[in-house]
Each structure stands twice: as C-alpha cells, then as structure tokens.
Scaffold this motif. Structure first.
Motif, mmCIF file in Angstrom:
data_model
loop_
_atom_site.group_PDB
_atom_site.id
_atom_site.type_symbol
_atom_site.label_atom_id
_atom_site.label_comp_id
_atom_site.label_asym_id
_atom_site.label_seq_id
_atom_site.Cartn_x
_atom_site.Cartn_y
_atom_site.Cartn_z
ATOM 1 N N ILE A 1 26.034 -9.425 -1.857
ATOM 2 C CA ILE A 1 25.749 -8.744 -3.089
ATOM 3 C C ILE A 1 24.428 -8.911 -3.608
ATOM 4 C CG2 ILE A 1 26.209 -8.466 -5.456
ATOM 5 C CD1 ILE A 1 28.875 -8.751 -4.366
ATOM 6 N N LEU A 2 23.443 -8.357 -3.281
ATOM 7 C CA LEU A 2 22.348 -7.917 -4.527
ATOM 8 C C LEU A 2 21.774 -7.419 -5.815
ATOM 9 C CD1 LEU A 2 19.541 -7.191 -1.395
ATOM 10 C CD2 LEU A 2 20.548 -9.371 -2.217
ATOM 11 N N LEU A 3 21.242 -8.129 -6.704
ATOM 12 C CA LEU A 3 21.728 -8.019 -8.292
ATOM 13 C C LEU A 3 19.736 -7.375 -8.011
ATOM 14 C CD1 LEU A 3 22.946 -10.460 -10.276
ATOM 15 C CD2 LEU A 3 24.043 -8.461 -9.986
ATOM 16 N N ARG B 1 17.990 -8.281 -5.408
ATOM 17 C CA ARG B 1 17.233 -9.989 -4.148
ATOM 18 C C ARG B 1 19.067 -10.717 -4.235
ATOM 19 N NH1 ARG B 1 12.829 -13.125 -8.159
ATOM 20 N NH2 ARG B 1 12.477 -13.928 -6.283
ATOM 21 N N LEU B 2 18.731 -12.053 -3.998
ATOM 22 C CA LEU B 2 20.094 -12.549 -4.248
ATOM 23 C C LEU B 2 20.119 -13.858 -5.376
ATOM 24 C CD1 LEU B 2 20.250 -14.539 -0.746
ATOM 25 C CD2 LEU B 2 21.900 -12.986 -1.642
ATOM 26 N N PRO B 3 21.060 -12.946 -5.822
ATOM 27 C CA PRO B 3 21.313 -14.262 -7.227
ATOM 28 C C PRO B 3 21.358 -15.425 -7.079
ATOM 29 C CG PRO B 3 23.515 -13.353 -6.652
ATOM 30 C CD PRO B 3 22.568 -12.561 -6.024
ATOM 31 N N SER B 4 20.915 -16.104 -8.095
ATOM 32 C CA SER B 4 20.604 -17.757 -7.672
ATOM 33 C C SER B 4 22.515 -18.381 -8.108
ATOM 34 C CB SER B 4 20.215 -18.476 -8.702
ATOM 35 O OG SER B 4 18.561 -17.870 -8.404
ATOM 36 N N LEU B 5 23.270 -19.239 -7.611
ATOM 37 C CA LEU B 5 24.046 -19.875 -7.549
ATOM 38 C C LEU B 5 23.979 -20.768 -9.109
ATOM 39 C CD1 LEU B 5 26.742 -20.273 -6.037
ATOM 40 C CD2 LEU B 5 25.745 -22.161 -4.951
ATOM 41 N N LEU B 6 25.319 -20.746 -9.536
ATOM 42 C CA LEU B 6 25.441 -20.965 -10.631
ATOM 43 C C LEU B 6 26.703 -22.338 -9.949
ATOM 44 C CD1 LEU B 6 26.021 -19.185 -13.466
ATOM 45 C CD2 LEU B 6 23.887 -20.711 -13.572
ATOM 46 N N GLY B 7 27.972 -22.189 -9.272
ATOM 47 C CA GLY B 7 28.404 -23.356 -8.989
ATOM 48 C C GLY B 7 29.485 -22.166 -8.199
ATOM 49 N N LEU C 1 26.868 -13.488 -12.787
ATOM 50 C CA LEU C 1 27.577 -12.367 -11.486
ATOM 51 C C LEU C 1 29.151 -13.077 -11.192
ATOM 52 C CD1 LEU C 1 28.226 -10.325 -9.444
ATOM 53 C CD2 LEU C 1 27.021 -11.708 -8.069
ATOM 54 N N GLN C 2 30.385 -12.752 -11.814
ATOM 55 C CA GLN C 2 31.255 -13.397 -10.679
ATOM 56 C C GLN C 2 32.100 -12.872 -10.108
ATOM 57 O OE1 GLN C 2 34.351 -14.658 -14.288
ATOM 58 N NE2 GLN C 2 35.787 -14.745 -13.064
ATOM 59 N N ARG C 3 32.592 -14.015 -9.035
ATOM 60 C CA ARG C 3 32.930 -12.697 -8.204
ATOM 61 C C ARG C 3 34.027 -13.760 -7.581
ATOM 62 N NH1 ARG C 3 29.011 -11.684 -1.981
ATOM 63 N NH2 ARG C 3 31.313 -10.364 -1.075
ATOM 64 N N SER C 4 35.306 -13.133 -7.434
ATOM 65 C CA SER C 4 36.528 -13.192 -7.354
ATOM 66 C C SER C 4 36.872 -12.870 -5.537
ATOM 67 C CB SER C 4 37.625 -13.597 -8.591
ATOM 68 O OG SER C 4 37.109 -14.438 -9.663
ATOM 69 N N SER D 1 20.109 -7.073 -25.121
ATOM 70 C CA SER D 1 19.623 -5.399 -25.654
ATOM 71 C C SER D 1 20.384 -4.927 -24.396
ATOM 72 C CB SER D 1 17.999 -5.427 -25.286
ATOM 73 O OG SER D 1 18.111 -6.378 -26.095
ATOM 74 N N GLU D 2 20.733 -3.318 -24.616
ATOM 75 C CA GLU D 2 21.091 -2.764 -23.340
ATOM 76 C C GLU D 2 20.349 -3.017 -22.154
ATOM 77 O OE1 GLU D 2 21.574 1.935 -22.404
ATOM 78 O OE2 GLU D 2 23.033 0.856 -24.143
ATOM 79 N N VAL D 3 21.067 -3.306 -20.838
ATOM 80 C CA VAL D 3 20.559 -2.602 -19.738
ATOM 81 C C VAL D 3 20.704 -2.199 -18.615
ATOM 82 C CG1 VAL D 3 18.988 -5.328 -20.628
ATOM 83 C CG2 VAL D 3 21.352 -5.005 -18.993
ATOM 84 N N GLN D 4 19.963 -1.577 -17.780
ATOM 85 C CA GLN D 4 20.582 -1.323 -16.330
ATOM 86 C C GLN D 4 20.797 -2.314 -15.308
ATOM 87 O OE1 GLN D 4 18.870 2.453 -15.691
ATOM 88 N NE2 GLN D 4 19.543 3.092 -17.780
ATOM 89 N N VAL D 5 21.808 -2.360 -14.865
ATOM 90 C CA VAL D 5 21.627 -3.727 -13.285
ATOM 91 C C VAL D 5 22.193 -2.839 -11.828
ATOM 92 C CG1 VAL D 5 22.888 -5.747 -13.068
ATOM 93 C CG2 VAL D 5 22.440 -5.183 -15.693
ATOM 94 N N PRO D 6 21.081 -3.249 -11.020
ATOM 95 C CA PRO D 6 21.369 -2.463 -10.313
ATOM 96 C C PRO D 6 22.404 -3.302 -9.487
ATOM 97 C CG PRO D 6 18.826 -2.084 -10.557
ATOM 98 C CD PRO D 6 19.685 -2.845 -11.389
#
Length: 724
Positions: free
Chosen positions: A68-70, A73-79, A113-116, A136-141
């Motif tokens: 999954i890309l945001l 790009r690869l997202p940054s891992l939080l945990g 991004l939460q992935r279960s 603010s409103e955003v558009q997220v690819p």
C-alpha cells in the motif's frame, strides 16, 4: 462531519512502480497469521514483498505482493503488533514528508493509515482505514500493488525447477481481480482479490483510489483475498463477523485445559503468549487437534514436532496428544517405498500438498525419512495412557503400535550392535534423519562426516523407552510372554548403549555411531534426550547433567546444541551451536527426571529472559553466543516464529521445576521437591484434569521452601502425594 468519499471525477496520476521493499535500509519485523491450511507472513506495514513472505494456501503462495502506497510512497511505520490471541494483526503508519497529497501538501503525520488483517476459512480479510487528522479537506491517493507468483513452498525456500506451469492473464472486472495459474500437475490455482469500493483504476497488478477526506474525516476500505470467490462483497460486516469467529476460536483453544497463573505479570504474559501461539498453530483435523510445526517453513503436519509438542503439554491438556496419535496412526506406512523412505510400520515425518510433491519432484507428499518419529509415537502413547488412564485409545491404536514396534525391532536387528539406525533410501530425501536433520549435524571429533548407517544416541533412548512402553502395555493386556520379551530387549539395548556410546575420558555420551561402529566422539545436547528417556545409570546422568549446565553448553540463554570447542561448533549455525528451546526443554526434563531441580530453574529463567527479548515469544532457534551483560540474545535470521515445540518449551520446563506428575491410571498426583521459577512467589495450577475430576494446586514460596496445597474442593477419588 461530512461523509468521506471517493473522487471519481479527479484524474488519477500514472502509478509509480511499486517500491523495492528488499532495499529498505532498516528491515521491518515480520508477522504471521494462520488458520487451517492458510497462513500469512507480512512485514510491520502489512506489506508483502515476494521474498520469503506471502499468503500461502496448501503450500502454494497465492499472494506474493501486496503493498500500500500513500501518494506514491511507502508510509512511515508508527507501530505494529498482533492481538494477544494472535487472531488480528494491526499496523499503524503515517504519510511521509514532503507529501504530494492535496494541492498544497500536508504537514508530516497528518494522515493515519491503520491496516488490520486476519485469516478465516482460507481467506485474508483486510480493513484499511485512512484518517485525516488535519483540519482542512484533502484528497488522498491510495495505491495497492499486488501480485501472485503461485510458487511452491519449496521454491520459496530456494529449490530450483527446470519448468513451471503457466500463469493466466489476469481477469479484471469492476471491483475484482482474478489471478490464476495452471501447474504442471494440471491443477488450477487462483487468487481472487476483491475490494469493497470500485477503484478509479484497476488492472492485473494495481488498484488505485483517491479519497476526499474532510478535516478529521476517515474512510474504510475492505479487501479480501482467497483461492475462490466469496459471493458476498467485502465490507465492515463481513470483516467483523470473520474477526469474531477467529477470536472465538482462539479463545476456545487457549482456554482449553489447565490454567496457569503466577505472581509474575511478565511470566504470565509469556505463558499466555505461548498458549496463544500453540492455539494459532493447532489445526482441527478429522482425527482431532494437530499442531502444525511452525510458520513459515513448516506450516503442515510433521510427526516428530507434533509428538514432542504433545509431550510438552500432556500434563496440562491431553487432548492434543490424542489428536496427534490418531492422525499419525492413520498415516502409518503400509508398504515399502525408497522414494518416500517408507517401510511398513514407520510413522510419517511430514506431509505436503504443493505442486512439486504432487509431481514427484520431491518426496514430501507423505515422507517417512525420520528415524525417531516411530519410537516417539510409541513413547507418546505410553505417556498418554499413564497421564490419562485412557486405555480405550490404546486399544484403538494397538494394531498401529504393534506395527511401529515391529519396524523398530526389524531396524535394530539389521544393525550389528542392535541399535536403531538410519540411512536414506533416496538422494532426494534427508541425509540426516534425527531431529538435527541438516547435512552437517553429525560428524566425528575431527570434523569429518561419518559413513552410514548412523545410530544417534538419543534415538537409542527413544527406542529403549518405546520397548519398555510396549512391555507395560503387553503386561496390562495379559500378554506375559510379549511383555517379558520387550522388557528384556529394552534392557539389552540399555546395556549396549552404556557400553558403546559412553566416553569414559569425557564423562559424556558420544553423539552417534557410524556405519563401521566407530563412535562420533562429540559432545552434543542429544545426550540430554537420553536422560529424558531414563536410560543412563545415575552416576553417568549426574556427569552429563553437570556438563549440560556448564559454560561450554549453557550460553546463559539456554543449552547449545553443541558444546563450545567441538570441531564444527558455530553459534550461528542451524544445529551446531545454536540454542533450540525445545531441545533445552527436553534436556531440562531429563535433568528433572534424575532429581536436578535447581538446574531446571536456572534453564527456565534463561529462556524466560530470552522470551522477554523476543516480545514474549520463543523462536524456533537463536544463536548460541554467550550471554553478555546488557546485550540481548542474537536472533537466527530465518527461524520460524511461532514454532510449536518452541512455544511448548515453557510448559515442559515448568513441569520439571514443579516436580509434578499425574498418574491417570491410579488417579494420583505426585509433587516431588517442587521449585518455583526465579522471581515467582506463588503459582496456581487450576483445573488440572485427573480422569473425570479437576484439581487445583497452589504453590507458595515460604523462605527457601515451596509449599504445595490443594485449593477449592478436593475430589476424594484423587490421591495427592507431596514430597518436600
């Protein structure tokens, strides 16, 4: 709050090629899920890179890429982590900066991004939540890159093939992609990927979405992957239903049998996680529950691993042993096959379902190349009968037990010393057929490899115990002549082992005898298994015990498979100096059998501290470097995690500490000179089954003694003997 929505009218930029996850500067930890014959291995982001990870079904990788890309790009891992019951994996990540999201970009960490993920009934369920924490409103690819190489498990492990089957052209329709493969075995295999929302762009390898999120808005995307179509579209209801079923199953399995509770919170966490890992690996077969060996390489039925796991947990939950015995009896060899290393009466080593074994490229569809599994099968039957008093199962298994001991005797008769030995029948089979089955695990003191057939020292202990078990069974059935014959033969084997394997100058047993009868004068942990079987004389057992607890063997984290200083010692190897928790547990049980309690407490403490450093889980093995203050145990790079007999190690060691034995034939519990683990002041063994009854025992440290007392209502039919 306005509803988050897809934005179909906005153009979606050309997709960036999926990132090469193998090039990450910091490799991410891997996580596993399993249900039945399906398992998943993914990294901490929930991604699959196509190395040794993936979604596997029946020994075939049906998903080899899932990224999954945001914003490309690869997202940054939080945990990331698994739920306590091992049913659900959840990853948390955020957008990187600078971010291409929206017209003006976003500050770092605005998108969560939460992935279960969970597995149920052969399907992978994913819930992907994208949440905007900005105002603010955003558009997220969001782009999901996927693929399926349909490689056989043995290919993933490194086997090469001259030919492969044919990959089908992806079938793309609306919210669904079907990836297919027809193997050389003419079996069609599929991966059906379906999304809860129709992507803006969908092809055979990528699904692209653009979500419009208001400030503090969120959207959920559900994705399912399975070997067939589900019929019903993915969504929150299906995800929650599958999640509830998976958790209910794990809860039921984990709560089955005796409950252990101590005064130590971390120790309780280890016990609970070990039980949850065993529950994760148990598969319900028509013959009963069966522990698959480990993830990723051994998620299937293994004979030796399952038997040892059942022995480790027998005192707490006999049902697992019952399922193992019934399954292995149903797969017992009935005919000769050099390719499968099978002879009548032999117990199966492993079974696989993939394309390569179906074609006969490898012999592991049903493979019998384990010299120890057959006597261990008889040992488990004896231990189960003694633990439960369930002679009805022994009656059911009696023909299989007769065939098994007949194979042991025939093999011993073919050896000039009367020992149980092995030599592989096919070049495609295993060269070494004890539990240390790597090619270099048996050698002479000068490092040279021996000629076969090989008689391993621990296998003689298993054969000795199996013969004694059959003698006891025969006596109970009124077969006095057979009882005498088996007991006499067991004693003859004991004497022969003491004569031929004992190294007087080293005060230890040789690792093996080669095909010329020459001993492999190597000190290895195998001798600890001999103690577990009760073969050595007490003075020799004491000498082995001292050495197993000394620094050449004891790393500070656990017992090494090979003593430091031996020719092929390497703490980073698979079998020649590493630490295997199940091996240490069997050695500890052997020490306890000969009355050594304090050493077992020490070994249990080392493994507990190892588990703390591996997030309360013991891996299949880890490196055997000596313990250094302030440093952690060193992981073995490709160890299975979880592994059934590693998870079971705590229970066998704890039994050795407590000195607890249940005699189901006599409705008796014996507690002999108990000890508690270091740092544990009290421990309760709750609802211990003794026949139809349940008994709860409390262990309390008072000064330098451990006091034992029954708790609650004590069934008058159960005798409790306590020796302090």
């Amino acid at each position: 709050m306005s509803r988050p929505e897809l934005v179909p009218e906005d153009p979606v930029p050309d997709p960036a090629p999926p990132p090469d996850l193998s090039a990450r500067r910091v490799p991410l930890r891997m996580y596993s899920l399993k249900h039945g014959d399906t398992f998943l291995v993914a990294d901490a982001l929930g991604n699959i890179a196509g190395d040794d990870d993936g979604l596997f079904h029946n020994d075939t990788r049906i998903l080899s890429r899932s990224v999954i890309l945001l914003g490309g790009r690869l997202p940054s891992l939080l945990g990331a982590g698994l739920s306590q019951d091992n049913a659900v994996f959840t990853s948390h990540a955020t957008n990187r900066t600078p971010s291409p999201l929206g017209d003006e970009g976003l500050p770092e960490g605005a998108i969560h991004l939460q992935r279960s993920m969970l597995l149920w009934d052969g399907r992978l369920y994913q819930q992907v939540r994208v949440e905007n924490f900005g105002q603010s409103e955003v558009q997220v690819p969001v782009a999901i890159h996927f693929g399926a190489d349909f490689r056989d498990m043995f290919e993933v492990r490194g086997a090469t093939r001259l030919q492969r089957g044919r990959l089908a052209k992806p079938e793309v329709s609306g919210d669904t992609v079907v990836l297919g493969y027809t193997g050389l075995d003419r079996v069609g295999r599929r991966a059906v990927i379906r999304f809860s929302e129709t992507p803006q762009r969908l092809d055979g390898g990528t699904a692209e979405f653009r979500f419009r999120l208001p400030g503090h808005g969120a959207v959920d995307l559900h994705v399912e992957v399975g070997p067939d179509e589900a019929g019903e579209a993915p969504g929150r209801t299906r995800f929650r239903r599958a999640c509830a079923r998976a958790r209910r199953r794990m809860r039921t399995l984990s709560r089955h049998g005796t409950v252990l509770r101590s005064s130590g919170r971390l120790f309780n966490d280890w016990v609970d996680k070990s039980r949850a890992d065993l529950s994760l690996l148990v598969t319900e077969l028509p013959t009963g529950p069966y522990p698959y060996a480990g993830i990723p390489w051994f998620s299937t039925t293994f004979g030796r691993d399952a038997i040892i796991t059942a022995l480790q947990t027998l005192w707490l939950s006999p049902a697992l042993a019952q399922g193992v015995l019934r399954f292995l009896a149903s797969r017992q060899a009935r005919e000769e096959s050099a390719f499968k290393d099978a002879q009548p009466g032999k117990i199966m080593h492993e079974a696989r379902r993939g394309e390569m074994v179906a074609l006969g490229e490898l012999p592991f569809a049903e493979y019998y190349g384990g010299v120890d599994t057959t006597p261990l099968f008889v040992m488990l039957a004896g231990a189960y009968a003694s633990r439960t008093g369930d002679m009805a199962l022994i009656d059911e298994l009696w023909p299989a037990l007769l065939r098994a001991i007949a194979w042991v005797e025939r093999r011993c008769d073919g050896n000039s010393g009367g020992f149980l030995d092995y030599a592989r029948s096919s070049e495609k089979g295993l060269a070494n057929q004890g539990w240390k089955d790597s090619h270099d695990s048996v050698f002479h003191a000068d490092g040279r490899f021996p000629d076969g057939p090989i008689a391993l020292v621990e296998v003689q202990g298993y054969a000795f115990a199996a013969l004694r078990t059959m003698g006891d069974f025969a006596a109970q059935r009124g077969l006095d002549d057979e009882a005498t014959r088996w007991r006499v033969r067991a004693e003859a084997l004991r004497v022969a082992v003491e004569d031929r394997f004992w190294m007087e100058d080293q005060g230890f047993y040789a690792l093996a005898l080669d095909g010329h009868g020459e001993p492999c004068r190597v000190r290895a942990s195998n001798a600890g298994h001999l103690l577990y079987c009760g073969l050595p004389a007490p003075d020799r057992a004491a000498s082995v015990t001292r050495q197993l607890l000394d620094t050449p063997f004891e790393s500070g984290w656990g017992i090494r498979t090979l003593a430091r200083g031996e020719a092929n010692f390497n703490p980073m190897s698979y079998h020649n100096g590493s630490v295997w928790p199940h091996d240490g547990a069997l050695c500890a049980a052997g020490l306890a059998r000969y009355g050594e309690r304090d050493g077992v407490v020490r070994l249990l403490s080392g493994l507990f501290e190892t588990a703390v450093n591996f997030d309360m889980r013991l891996p299949e093995l880890f490196c055997g470097f000596p313990r250094v203050r302030g440093e952690k145990p060193i992981a073995y790079p490709v160890a299975c995690l979880p592994q059934a007999w590693a998870s079971g190690a705590v229970f066998m060691m704890l039994q050795g500490c407590l000195g607890l034995r249940v005699d189901g034939l006599r409705s008796r519990i014996t507690v002999d000179r108990p000890r508690l683990p270091i740092g544990i002041e009290s421990l309760t063994v709750e609802a211990l089954p003794v026949g139809p009854h349940r008994v709860t025992l409390g262990f309390q440290r008072i000064g330098d003694r451990v006091v034992v007392s029954p708790q609650g209502t004590r069934p008058p039919e159960v005798d409790i003997i306590i020796r302090m």
